[in-house]
Scaffold this active site. Structure first.
Site, PDB file in Angstrom:
ATOM      1  N   GLY A  16       0.681  -1.151   0.001  1.00 14.18           N
ATOM      2  CA  GLY A  16       0.163   0.191  -0.219  1.00 14.18           C
ATOM      3  C   GLY A  16       0.890   1.296  -0.103  1.00 14.18           C
ATOM      4  N   ARG A  77       1.096  -4.910  -5.929  1.00 13.18           N
ATOM      5  CA  ARG A  77       1.348  -6.324  -5.283  1.00 13.18           C
ATOM      6  C   ARG A  77       1.581  -7.381  -6.296  1.00 13.18           C
ATOM      7  NH1 ARG A  77      -2.554  -3.516  -1.851  1.00 13.18           N
ATOM      8  NH2 ARG A  77      -1.581  -3.255   0.227  1.00 13.18           N
ATOM      9  N   ASP A 108       5.175  -5.059   6.311  1.00 11.68           N
ATOM     10  CA  ASP A 108       5.578  -6.543   6.633  1.00 11.68           C
ATOM     11  C   ASP A 108       5.409  -7.476   5.395  1.00 11.68           C
ATOM     12  OD1 ASP A 108       6.174  -5.958   9.341  1.00 11.68           O
ATOM     13  OD2 ASP A 108       4.601  -7.630  10.120  1.00 11.68           O
ATOM     14  N   THR A 130       3.598   2.609   5.837  1.00 11.48           N
ATOM     15  CA  THR A 130       2.159   2.167   5.835  1.00 11.48           C
ATOM     16  C   THR A 130       1.540   3.100   6.687  1.00 11.48           C
ATOM     17  OG1 THR A 130       0.679   0.413   6.826  1.00 11.48           O
ATOM     18  CG2 THR A 130       2.592   0.302   7.627  1.00 11.48           C
ATOM     19  N   ASP A 132      -1.032   2.427   7.971  1.00 12.15           N
ATOM     20  CA  ASP A 132      -1.850   1.622   9.227  1.00 12.15           C
ATOM     21  C   ASP A 132      -1.111   1.669  10.524  1.00 12.15           C
ATOM     22  OD1 ASP A 132      -4.013   1.293   7.690  1.00 12.15           O
ATOM     23  OD2 ASP A 132      -2.983  -0.664   6.626  1.00 12.15           O
ATOM     24  N   ASP A 134       0.926  -0.667  11.399  1.00 12.03           N
ATOM     25  CA  ASP A 134       1.005  -1.980  11.881  1.00 12.03           C
ATOM     26  C   ASP A 134       2.053  -2.913  11.525  1.00 12.03           C
ATOM     27  OD1 ASP A 134       0.429  -2.117   9.086  1.00 12.03           O
ATOM     28  OD2 ASP A 134      -1.100  -3.336   9.200  1.00 12.03           O
ATOM     29  N   ARG A 176      -8.157  -2.524   8.285  1.00 10.57           N
ATOM     30  CA  ARG A 176      -8.882  -3.608   8.414  1.00 10.57           C
ATOM     31  C   ARG A 176      -8.375  -4.558   9.391  1.00 10.57           C
ATOM     32  NH1 ARG A 176      -9.397  -4.751   2.870  1.00 10.57           N
ATOM     33  NH2 ARG A 176     -11.415  -3.902   3.075  1.00 10.57           N
TER      34      ARG A 176
END
Ligand code: ADP
Length: 325
Positions: A16, A77, A108, A130, A132, A134, A176
Site C-alpha cells: 500500500g 502487489r 511487513d 504504511t 496503518d 501495523d 482492516r
C-alpha cells in the site's frame, strides 16, 4: 568472506502507498549519490523488478517530490513473489543489474519478500511505509501521521454538520487489520465509540442504548469511528436510526486517507530513515529494517523485525471510553 564493495543501490516501494514515501526515496537517492554510489529506481515494487522496470535516478529526478503524496516509483502487489521461482528470478535480475543493496519501502508483506531475497544473497534494507502503523518492530511508520491528520480533519467537518442536525455519525476509517487509525481518531476527534479489530466485544444493542442515554443527557451528536473491518457502516446506520429514532449517517473516508501532502513529521522521519538506510549499507550491515523506537532511529535484523510483537495500547482505548462521558 570479504564483503563486496558497495557501488549500486536500488530503491522500490511495495504494498500500500503512504504519504512520505517520496521523501524517503529522495533521501535514499541523494544520500547514496552524495557518497559516490549509483542509484536505481525500480518501478511498481516487486512486479516491476520482475518486469525489469528499472531506471537510473539522479538528484534531479527526485526534485520537487518531498511535498507530494503517493510514490513517484509507483507500487504494486506481486503474487509471483510468493513462489520460489518468482523470488529466484527477482534475485537473478538484481544480480544482472549489479545491485549491491536493495532498499524496500513498504510494510511487513514487503519485508517477507525482502527476506526471501536475502536468503538468495541479496542485501536488503527495509523502511517502514504504511498508513496503518501495523509494523510490529517500529513505533513509527511513514504515512500514519499524514493519514491520521487527514482523517481527523474530515471527521471534524462531519462533526460540525452532525451537531447542527443533532445526528449520530458513523465514520469508517481504514484499518482492516489494525485499529491504530480508528483509535487515534477516536481520541483526537472525541468520539463516543471506537470499533476496531483489537476490541471484539462490539455490541450493537449496547451502543443503541448508549446513544439514547447520551441524547437524554443533552449530547447533540454521537460519533462512532469504525475501522473498516467491523460490519457494514451503512447498514449499521440504518439499524441505529430505526432503533433510536435519531437521524444517523455513515461516511466512508476510503482512499482519501492514503493521499495528500505529507505532514512535516512524515517528511522529516521519512527523510531520516531514507538517509539512515544508506548509512547502514555504507557501514556494511546486511538485511536490516530501519525502525524508530523510544525516541531513536535504529536498525534491526530482518528476521528479528518480522518476529517482533507490538502490544496494542489498550490503556488508550480505555482513555477514549472514559473521555466519552
Ligand atoms: P505491505 O508491504 O504493505 O504489507 P503486502 O502484504 O501486500 O503489502 O505485500 C507486498 C508484496 O510483498 C506482495 O504483493 C508480495 O509481492 C510480497 N510479499 C508479501 N508477503 C510475502 C511472502 N510471504 N513471501 C514473499 N513475498 C511476499
Amino acid at each position: 568472506m570479504v564483503a563486496k564493495k558497495l557501488r549500486t543501490v536500488a530503491v522500490l516501494t511495495s504494498g500500500g502507498d503512504a504519504p512520505g514515501m517520496n521523501a524517503a526515496i529522495r533521501a535514499v537517492v541523494r544520500t547514496a549519490l552524495g557518497n559516490g554510489l549509483n542509484v536505481r529506481g525500480i518501478r511498481r515494487g516487486y512486479e516491476g523488478l520482475l518486469a525489469e522496470d528499472i531506471i537510473d535516478l539522479s538528484a534531479r529526478d527526485v526534485s520537487d517530490t518531498i511535498q507530494r503524496g503517493g510514490t513517484i516509483l509507483y507500487t504494486a502487489r506481486c503474487p509471483e513473489m510468493f513462489q520460489k521461482e518468482g523470488v529466484q528470478e527477482a534475485a537473478a535480475i538484481i544480480k544482472k543489474y549489479e545491485i549491491d543493496g536493495l532498499v524496500v519501502i513498504g510494510g511487513d508483506g514487503s519485508y517477507r519478500g525482502a527476506l526471501a531475497l536475502s536468503k538468495l544473497g541479496v542485501n536488503v534494507i527495509g523502511i517502514p511505509g504504511t498508513i496503518d502503523l501495523d509494523i510490529p518492530c517500529t513505533e513509527y511508520t511513514i504515512g500514519f501521521d499524514t493519514a491520521v491528520n487527514t482523517a481527523m480533519e474530515a471527521i471534524d467537518k462531519i462533526r460540525d454538520t452532525s451537531t447542527s442536525h443533532e445526528r449520530c455519525s458513523i465514520i469508517e476509517v481504514m484499518g482492516r487489520g489494525a485499529g491504530y487509525l480508528a483509535l487515534w481518531c477516536g481520541i483526537g476527534n472525541g468520539a463516543e465509540k471506537i470499533l476496531m479489530p483489537e476490541e471484539q466485544d462490539f455490541n450493537e444493542a449496547a451502543i443503541i442504548d448508549d446513544i439514547a442515554e447520551c441524547r437524554k443527557r443533552g449530547k447533540k451528536n454521537y460519533i462512532i469511528i469504525n475501522a473498516e473491518s467491523i460490519g457494514d457502516s451503512t447498514n449499521m446506520a440504518k439499524r441505529i436510526e430505526k432503533a433510536t429514532g435519531i437521524s444517523t449517517r455513515a461516511t466512508i473516508l476510503g482512499h482519501m486517507q492514503r493521499g495528500g501532502s505529507p505532514t512535516c513529521r512524515d517528511r522529516v522521519y521519512a527523510s531520516t530513515m531514507g538517509a539512515f538506510a544508506v548509512k547502514v549499507l555504507l557501514e556494511g550491515r546486511r538485511n536490516r529494517i530501519i525502525c524508530y523506537n523510544k525516541g531513536e532511529f535504529m536498525d534491526m535484523d530482518i528476521d528479528e523485525a518480522l518476529n517482533a510483537t507490538k502490544p496494542f495500547p489498550d490503556f488508550q482505548y480505555k482513555i477514549a471510553q472514559d473521555l466519552a462521558l
